[in-house]
Design a protein around this motif. Structure first.
Motif, short mmCIF file in Angstrom:
data_model
loop_
_atom_site.label_atom_id
_atom_site.label_comp_id
_atom_site.label_asym_id
_atom_site.label_seq_id
_atom_site.Cartn_x
_atom_site.Cartn_y
_atom_site.Cartn_z
N UNK A 146 -9.70 50.70 53.25
CA UNK A 146 -11.23 51.03 52.71
C UNK A 146 -12.36 50.42 53.49
N UNK A 147 -12.19 49.82 54.76
CA UNK A 147 -13.20 49.38 55.42
C UNK A 147 -13.30 49.97 56.68
N UNK A 148 -14.40 50.33 57.45
CA UNK A 148 -14.65 50.83 58.66
C UNK A 148 -15.46 50.02 59.71
N UNK A 149 -15.22 50.19 60.87
CA UNK A 149 -15.75 49.37 61.88
C UNK A 149 -16.68 50.43 62.70
N UNK A 150 -17.85 49.96 63.25
CA UNK A 150 -18.48 50.50 64.13
C UNK A 150 -19.05 49.62 65.21
N UNK A 151 -19.47 50.08 66.31
CA UNK A 151 -20.04 49.35 67.26
C UNK A 151 -21.32 49.14 67.30
N UNK A 152 -22.14 49.97 66.57
CA UNK A 152 -23.57 49.88 66.34
C UNK A 152 -23.83 50.63 64.97
N UNK A 153 -24.96 50.07 64.53
CA UNK A 153 -25.55 50.86 63.25
C UNK A 153 -25.88 52.44 63.50
N UNK A 154 -25.79 53.00 62.39
CA UNK A 154 -26.05 54.47 62.22
C UNK A 154 -27.10 54.75 61.47
N UNK A 155 -27.53 55.93 61.38
CA UNK A 155 -28.57 56.26 60.49
C UNK A 155 -28.39 55.98 58.96
N UNK A 156 -27.01 56.23 58.67
CA UNK A 156 -26.85 55.81 57.19
C UNK A 156 -26.68 54.52 56.87
N UNK A 157 -26.44 53.72 57.84
CA UNK A 157 -26.49 52.38 57.63
C UNK A 157 -27.89 51.80 57.63
N UNK A 158 -28.72 52.29 58.65
CA UNK A 158 -30.09 51.60 58.67
C UNK A 158 -30.75 52.10 57.31
N UNK A 159 -30.50 53.55 56.77
CA UNK A 159 -31.13 53.79 55.44
C UNK A 159 -30.95 52.78 54.42
N UNK A 160 -29.41 52.46 54.38
CA UNK A 160 -28.89 51.34 53.19
C UNK A 160 -29.67 50.09 53.60
N UNK A 161 -29.87 49.40 54.86
CA UNK A 161 -30.32 48.21 55.12
C UNK A 161 -31.84 48.26 54.34
N UNK A 162 -32.55 49.42 54.65
CA UNK A 162 -33.90 49.52 54.39
C UNK A 162 -34.22 49.35 52.75
N UNK A 163 -33.10 49.92 52.08
CA UNK A 163 -33.20 50.12 50.77
C UNK A 163 -32.70 48.78 49.83
N UNK A 164 -32.42 47.68 50.73
CA UNK A 164 -31.89 46.45 50.04
C UNK A 164 -32.92 45.47 49.81
N UNK A 165 -33.03 44.49 48.91
CA UNK A 165 -33.84 43.45 48.55
C UNK A 165 -33.47 42.24 48.84
N UNK A 166 -31.90 42.08 49.08
CA UNK A 166 -31.34 40.83 49.26
C UNK A 166 -30.32 40.94 50.49
N UNK A 167 -30.17 39.95 51.15
CA UNK A 167 -29.05 40.00 52.24
C UNK A 167 -28.47 38.50 52.33
N UNK A 168 -27.50 38.37 52.79
CA UNK A 168 -27.11 37.02 53.29
C UNK A 168 -26.61 36.61 54.65
N UNK A 169 -27.08 35.53 55.17
CA UNK A 169 -26.64 35.24 56.51
C UNK A 169 -25.67 33.84 56.41
N UNK A 170 -24.69 34.21 57.48
CA UNK A 170 -23.53 33.26 57.41
C UNK A 170 -23.65 32.69 58.82
N UNK A 171 -23.63 31.35 59.05
CA UNK A 171 -23.39 30.53 60.36
C UNK A 171 -22.74 29.32 60.37
#
Length: 182
Positions: free
Chosen positions: A1-26
């Motif tokens: 069910x998961x996929x791995x990519x070396x970098x962001x593609x256009x679909x990923x970037x569009x998804x990110x731009x539509x989000x209002x919330x994200x989480x940062x882990x360190x």
């Protein structure tokens, strides 16, 4: 069910731009792991392999302490609407403070924000998507104006005093480097 990519593609970037919330882990080399929710207009895609996010003043400063010791970072976005998706960005981060060379260049990508504390730049080494089928459906009501109002009321000097009181060390006693940048 998961996929791995070396970098962001256009679909990923569009998804990110539509989000209002994200989480940062360190995490540092030892001690507590920190996961922090982020919102507002604070995330930018710089290139398919580089992103940046504006860190606003908060009650703690765990991310800065962790990144100064261990640059690993994960940023996670998840869809709360009809189409489920979880998108994770893995990589190494650099913290940029207000006195750093890249601050002005990176800060120009964001709306002016009272209480802007650091900008984290993440060099992506892995993008992973997964289904998100278990993530519940939510509707965004609105952004909270509380943090901006708080910082405006404190003013620049008041925010810096708050940094001195609350943001100089992590929960585990690790330095955040914020005092070097006031």
């Amino acid at each position: 069910m998961s996929e791995k990519f070396e970098r962001l593609n256009d679909k990923h970037i569009a998804f990110i731009q539509n989000q209002h919330l994200y989480f940062v882990g360190t995490a540092g080399s030892e001690g507590r792991v920190n996961v922090s929710p982020k919102g507002m207009d604070s995330f930018r895609v710089i290139s398919p392999s580089e992103v940046a996010w504006l860190n606003l003043t908060g009650s703690g400063n765990e991310t800065a302490a962790h990144v100064s010791e261990n640059p690993r970072m994960t940023v996670m976005f998840c869809s709360f609407d009809k189409q489920p998706l979880i998108l994770r960005l893995y990589g190494e981060a650099t913290a940029h403070h207000t006195k750093d060379e890249r601050w002005n260049e990176l800060y120009s990508l964001f709306p002016e924000s009272p209480g802007a504390r650091q900008i984290f730049e993440l060099e992506i080494d892995l993008v992973q998507t997964s289904c998100g089928y278990a993530v519940p459906l939510y509707d965004l009501k609105s952004e909270r104006p509380t943090l901006a109002k708080w910082a405006e009321k404190k003013g620049s000097e008041g925010v810096k005093e708050y940094w001195k009181e609350k943001n100089t060390v992590s929960l585990d006693g690790k330095e955040t480097a914020i005092l070097d940048n006031i």
